[in-house]
Design an enzyme around this catalytic site. Structure first.
Site, PDB file in Angstrom:
ATOM      1  N   HIS A  52       0.645  -0.994  -0.176  1.00  0.00           N
ATOM      2  CA  HIS A  52      -0.393  -0.029  -0.436  1.00  0.00           C
ATOM      3  C   HIS A  52       0.764   0.726   0.145  1.00  0.00           C
ATOM      4  O   HIS A  52       0.635   2.060  -0.680  1.00  0.00           O
ATOM      5  CB  HIS A  52      -0.995   0.261   1.050  1.00  0.00           C
ATOM      6  CG  HIS A  52      -1.828   1.273   1.568  1.00  0.00           C
ATOM      7  ND1 HIS A  52      -2.651   0.733   1.476  1.00  0.00           N
ATOM      8  CD2 HIS A  52      -1.245   2.669   1.678  1.00  0.00           C
ATOM      9  CE1 HIS A  52      -3.514   2.485   1.689  1.00  0.00           C
ATOM     10  NE2 HIS A  52      -2.346   3.352   2.113  1.00  0.00           N
ATOM     11  N   GLU A  53       1.975   1.232   0.885  1.00  0.00           N
ATOM     12  CA  GLU A  53       3.062   2.724   1.274  1.00  0.00           C
ATOM     13  C   GLU A  53       4.033   2.821   0.328  1.00  0.00           C
ATOM     14  O   GLU A  53       4.203   3.366  -0.790  1.00  0.00           O
ATOM     15  CB  GLU A  53       3.378   2.144   1.936  1.00  0.00           C
ATOM     16  CG  GLU A  53       2.318   2.392   3.858  1.00  0.00           C
ATOM     17  CD  GLU A  53       1.386   3.644   3.979  1.00  0.00           C
ATOM     18  OE1 GLU A  53       1.149   4.206   3.115  1.00  0.00           O
ATOM     19  OE2 GLU A  53       0.273   3.344   4.550  1.00  0.00           O
ATOM     20  N   HIS A 105       2.308   4.060  -3.058  1.00  0.00           N
ATOM     21  CA  HIS A 105       1.955   5.963  -3.098  1.00  0.00           C
ATOM     22  C   HIS A 105       3.219   5.914  -4.033  1.00  0.00           C
ATOM     23  O   HIS A 105       3.323   7.420  -4.768  1.00  0.00           O
ATOM     24  CB  HIS A 105       2.000   5.871  -1.906  1.00  0.00           C
ATOM     25  CG  HIS A 105       0.716   5.843  -1.290  1.00  0.00           C
ATOM     26  ND1 HIS A 105       0.026   6.381  -1.965  1.00  0.00           N
ATOM     27  CD2 HIS A 105       0.197   5.615  -0.155  1.00  0.00           C
ATOM     28  CE1 HIS A 105      -1.617   6.438  -0.597  1.00  0.00           C
ATOM     29  NE2 HIS A 105      -1.254   5.445   0.299  1.00  0.00           N
TER      30      HIS A 105
END
Length: 164
Positions: A69-70, A73
């Protein structure tokens, strides 16, 4: 403990590089995050911050979902620039296409709230407990006065504390 997470970050980058057929600059990985957030991607600093307590308590899901998820980004930022939404189409494309994961915005980890000490102040009124935070208690010790709204008398520290 951190080796597994760093290894997962690297694996996520290798997956993105294979998918997009280009290289990505690796971020600095930090474990200096507390509170309710599991992870934070700082786009302009190329920095990933992770919450070590939540990682320790939820390691399997953390490695499977939070790390990609991170990383997604930062990959989205390097691919598409700064004009994209944090959880917009570009980020979702990376989550689904590269990592084959649902683009969930929030974690569901149980987060323990830290205990807070309240300092009990009173006035002459019956049943007049006023729980002060440590910050407000400190202000009283420096000379600030607080008055009861009913009797207009100053609130006085009772010497009691309560943990919430």
């Amino acid at each position: 403990m951190h080796e597994q997470l760093n290894s997962r970050v690297e694996t996520c980058y290798l997956q993105a590089e294979t998918f997009f057929k280009r290289t990505f600059k690796r971020p600095v990985v930090s474990f200096q995050l507390r509170g309710q957030k599991a992870g934070v991607a700082h786009l302009h600093e190329n920095l990933l911050r992770f919450n070590p307590q939540l990682y320790q308590e939820n390691a399997e899901d953390f490695l499977r979902q939070t790390v990609p998820h991170e990383v997604a980004h930062l990959v989205a930022h390097q691919l598409f620039g700064g004009g994209i939404q944090p959880h917009g189409e570009e980020w979702q494309l990376i989550m689904r296409g590269v990592y084959e994961l649902p683009p969930n915005r929030c974690h569901t980890y149980a987060v323990q709230r830290r205990s807070v000490i309240r300092y009990i102040y009173r006035c002459p009124c019956p049943d007049s407990d006023f729980p002060f935070t440590s910050q407000r208690h400190s202000m009283v010790r420096k000379g600030r006065r607080y008055l009861c709204r009913r009797c207009r008398e100053p609130l006085m520290f009772s010497g009691e504390t309560r943990t919430e």
